[in-house]
Structure formats: structure tokens, C-alpha cells
Design a protein around this motif. Structure first.
Motif, mmCIF file in Angstrom:
data_model
loop_
_atom_site.group_PDB
_atom_site.id
_atom_site.type_symbol
_atom_site.label_atom_id
_atom_site.label_comp_id
_atom_site.label_asym_id
_atom_site.label_seq_id
_atom_site.Cartn_x
_atom_site.Cartn_y
_atom_site.Cartn_z
ATOM 1 N N VAL A 121 5.409 -3.231 -3.700
ATOM 2 C CA VAL A 121 4.260 -3.679 -2.514
ATOM 3 C C VAL A 121 3.750 -5.442 -3.084
ATOM 4 N N TYR A 122 4.318 -6.017 -4.293
ATOM 5 C CA TYR A 122 3.634 -7.377 -4.594
ATOM 6 C C TYR A 122 4.234 -8.550 -3.887
ATOM 7 N N GLU A 123 5.831 -8.438 -3.092
ATOM 8 C CA GLU A 123 6.072 -9.581 -2.562
ATOM 9 C C GLU A 123 5.310 -9.998 -0.896
ATOM 10 N N GLU A 124 5.348 -8.526 -0.856
ATOM 11 C CA GLU A 124 4.559 -8.305 0.821
ATOM 12 C C GLU A 124 3.249 -9.301 0.740
ATOM 13 N N LEU A 125 2.586 -8.328 -0.242
ATOM 14 C CA LEU A 125 1.362 -8.771 -0.321
ATOM 15 C C LEU A 125 0.975 -10.091 -0.512
#
Length: 193
Positions: free
Chosen positions: A28-32
């Protein structure tokens, strides 16, 4: 594939798997980070909080159960997780604004105009952001789903289509509710002045 994997890991976290959080962050890091970058692009120059710090703080609050609002570690899937992330980012920014505001004396509120293309209003000053937070809290008491929509649109910068995807409704419904929410918030904020 990734959506179902995220939902599966969220379920593992909910069931107390301590190692699941470390599996979730890479997914989820890139989207967050994109959501935080969109939000921070709207902040005034010289903001001490950077998108990376915002993502990390929001993630820690989410997986540690420190996030306010929703029941910690109980997410009904990916959409609910990102809605909780939006709420967490909102609270972090509001807390930051309150800290900066507490350091200043005065500050005074400014009325600002918005257009259809604006994301509600230009919150270049902390007083406006705090006024929006108060109005949004009142809106959440009356209509939690509408408040969640505002958080996704305003605090994470999701598009109409992205918001519709997260909330599981049509883009047309999001547009209609977005228009209503903006008017509701404007009226509430004007009443405070």
C-alpha cells in the motif's frame, strides 16, 4: 490480485497477526505516498510535514491502533483501509495546524471563495483548516458516509472516479454528494464566523 492480497493481509492484522503489518506496507506504500503527495501539494510552502512523514505517521497509527475514528484493526477490505488512511492523514494535518496555530497569537479567519474546480476551499491558513475540521466533524455526526467522501476527496485528493471505487458507488453519486457536501460545509463554516 493486489486488492485481494491487501484485503487478506488486513484480515490477518485484524486477527492479531503481528507480522502481517510488515507485509502490508510494501503493498500500500506507493498508493498512500501518492495520496499524501497530492494532499501535501495543496499545503503552503515551507510546511514542516513531508509526504513521506505523513504516510509513515498515518500507517503507524493505522496498524498500531492509534488511529482515531474507526475501530482499530477492523477493516472491511481495501476501500475501508484507505478511508481510514484518509481520516488518519486528516487528523495528522489538523493536529499539525493546531500546533502551528497555538504558536501564533491572533491568526484571524479569512473568508475565501471557491470554484467548482477547487477541492472545497484553499486552506492556506491554519484557521480555515481548523474551521473545516470542525464543520467536517459536525457533518460526520449527521452523515458519516458524506464525511468519508469529503475526506477522500479533500484530504487525499482522490478523483471522483477513485472515490467512487473506494466507496463502492457510482461516479455520478459521488459528484452529487460532493456538491451537496461542499455546500453543507460552506454553510457550516459561514455560520461559525
Amino acid at each position: 490480485m493486489v486488492k485481494s492480497e491487501v484485503s487478506q493481509i488486513l484480515h490477518q492484522i485484524e486477527n492479531g497477526d503481528q507480522h502481517a503489518a510488515s507485509q502490508l506496507l510494501p503493498l500500500v506504500y506507493e498508493e498512500l505516498r501518492r495520496l499524501a503527495s497530492n494532499k501535501m501539494a495543496q499545503e503552503k510552502q515551507g510546511h514542516t510535514l513531508q509526504p513521506t512523514a505523513l504516510v509513515h505517521e498515518a500507517f503507524v497509527r493505522l496498524v498500531s491502533g492509534e488511529a482515531d475514528g474507526d475501530d482499530p484493526h477492523k477493516w472491511d477490505g481495501r476501500g475501508h483501509f484507505f478511508a481510514a488512511a484518509a481520516e488518519s492523514m486528516r487528523r495528522i494535518l489538523v493536529e499539525s495546524a493546531r500546533r502551528r496555530n497555538a504558536q501564533k497569537r491572533g491568526g484571524g479567519m479569512q473568508r475565501c471563495e471557491f470554484t467548482e474546480d477547487d477541492a472545497i476551499l484553499d486552506h492556506q491558513d491554519d484557521a480555515t483548516l481548523l474551521s473545516l475540521d470542525d464543520a467536517l466533524t459536525k457533518l460526520a455526526a449527521e452523515d458519516a458516509e458524506l464525511a468519508k467522501l469529503v475526506q477522500l476527496r479533500y484530504f487525499t485528493g482522490l478523483t471522483i472516479e477513485e472515490t467512487a471505487d473506494v466507496l463502492g458507488v457510482s461516479a455520478r453519486t459521488v459528484k452529487r454528494h460532493w456538491t451537496y457536501a461542499r455546500a453543507w460545509l460552506r454553510r457550516a463554516m459561514d455560520a461559525e464566523e
